[in-house]
Design a protein around this motif. Sequence first.
Motif, short mmCIF file in Angstrom:
data_model
loop_
_atom_site.label_atom_id
_atom_site.label_comp_id
_atom_site.label_asym_id
_atom_site.label_seq_id
_atom_site.Cartn_x
_atom_site.Cartn_y
_atom_site.Cartn_z
N PHE A 1 0.37 7.71 6.06
CA PHE A 1 1.44 6.74 6.21
C PHE A 1 1.52 6.35 7.68
O PHE A 1 1.31 7.17 8.57
CB PHE A 1 2.78 7.34 5.76
CG PHE A 1 2.89 7.47 4.26
CD1 PHE A 1 3.07 6.35 3.46
CD2 PHE A 1 2.80 8.71 3.66
CE1 PHE A 1 3.17 6.48 2.08
CE2 PHE A 1 2.89 8.85 2.29
CZ PHE A 1 3.08 7.72 1.49
N VAL A 2 1.83 5.08 7.92
CA VAL A 2 1.97 4.54 9.27
C VAL A 2 3.36 3.94 9.36
O VAL A 2 3.80 3.24 8.44
CB VAL A 2 0.90 3.46 9.55
CG1 VAL A 2 1.10 2.83 10.91
CG2 VAL A 2 -0.50 4.06 9.43
N ALA B 1 0.83 -1.22 0.00
CA ALA B 1 0.00 0.00 0.00
C ALA B 1 0.86 1.26 0.00
O ALA B 1 0.57 2.22 -0.72
CB ALA B 1 -0.94 -0.01 1.20
N ALA B 2 1.94 1.28 0.79
CA ALA B 2 2.82 2.46 0.83
C ALA B 2 3.53 2.63 -0.50
O ALA B 2 3.65 3.74 -1.01
CB ALA B 2 3.83 2.32 1.96
N ARG B 3 4.00 1.54 -1.07
CA ARG B 3 4.69 1.61 -2.36
C ARG B 3 3.77 2.16 -3.44
O ARG B 3 4.15 3.04 -4.21
CB ARG B 3 5.22 0.23 -2.76
CG ARG B 3 5.94 0.24 -4.10
CD ARG B 3 6.41 -1.14 -4.50
NE ARG B 3 5.43 -2.20 -4.33
CZ ARG B 3 4.39 -2.42 -5.15
NH1 ARG B 3 4.20 -1.65 -6.19
NH2 ARG B 3 3.57 -3.42 -4.93
N PHE C 1 0.71 2.37 4.40
CA PHE C 1 -0.26 3.43 4.08
C PHE C 1 -1.63 2.87 4.38
O PHE C 1 -1.98 1.79 3.88
CB PHE C 1 -0.15 3.86 2.61
CG PHE C 1 -1.08 4.99 2.27
CD1 PHE C 1 -0.81 6.28 2.67
CD2 PHE C 1 -2.25 4.75 1.58
CE1 PHE C 1 -1.68 7.32 2.37
CE2 PHE C 1 -3.12 5.78 1.27
CZ PHE C 1 -2.84 7.06 1.66
N GLN C 2 -2.38 3.57 5.22
CA GLN C 2 -3.69 3.06 5.63
C GLN C 2 -4.77 4.12 5.43
O GLN C 2 -4.54 5.30 5.63
CB GLN C 2 -3.66 2.65 7.10
CG GLN C 2 -2.72 1.50 7.36
CD GLN C 2 -2.69 1.10 8.83
OE1 GLN C 2 -3.29 1.74 9.69
NE2 GLN C 2 -1.97 0.05 9.12
N ARG C 3 -5.94 3.62 5.06
CA ARG C 3 -7.14 4.46 4.95
C ARG C 3 -8.12 4.02 6.03
O ARG C 3 -8.36 2.83 6.21
CB ARG C 3 -7.80 4.28 3.59
CG ARG C 3 -6.98 4.80 2.45
CD ARG C 3 -7.76 4.65 1.13
NE ARG C 3 -6.94 5.02 0.00
CZ ARG C 3 -6.78 6.26 -0.43
NH1 ARG C 3 -7.41 7.26 0.17
NH2 ARG C 3 -6.00 6.53 -1.46
#
Length: 111
Positions: A88-89, A8-10, A79-81
């Motif tokens: 970003f976490v 997710a972050a990438r 990366f979280q929604r």
Amino acid sequence: MTIQLTTAARQRMQDFLAKEPAACGVRFGIKRTGCSGFGYTVDLATSVAGDDTVFEQDGVRLIVDRKALPFVDGTEIDFQRQGLNAAFVFRNPNATGECGCGESFTVEAQA
């Protein structure tokens, strides 16, 4: 020494980089802030300095300043929604404490 990106972050970083062709990567670092001492920074990078360390994962160049590296080495960036919020976490094995809001962290040498 390493920094890891979740899928997710990438993907989020790739989206930012695709919209900014002048960027050579993503700069990840720290700054003094918050109630615990340090906060994370994530910005588009326009250059790589001689004292930077560059990590590359699946086409994303992550650029980290030499001074920040001991504080963030081994960190996993996600990366979280959640509802309308997205962020970003950071899972940092060097952090010995975090503030209640999660915006800043402490490391042993600082405590």
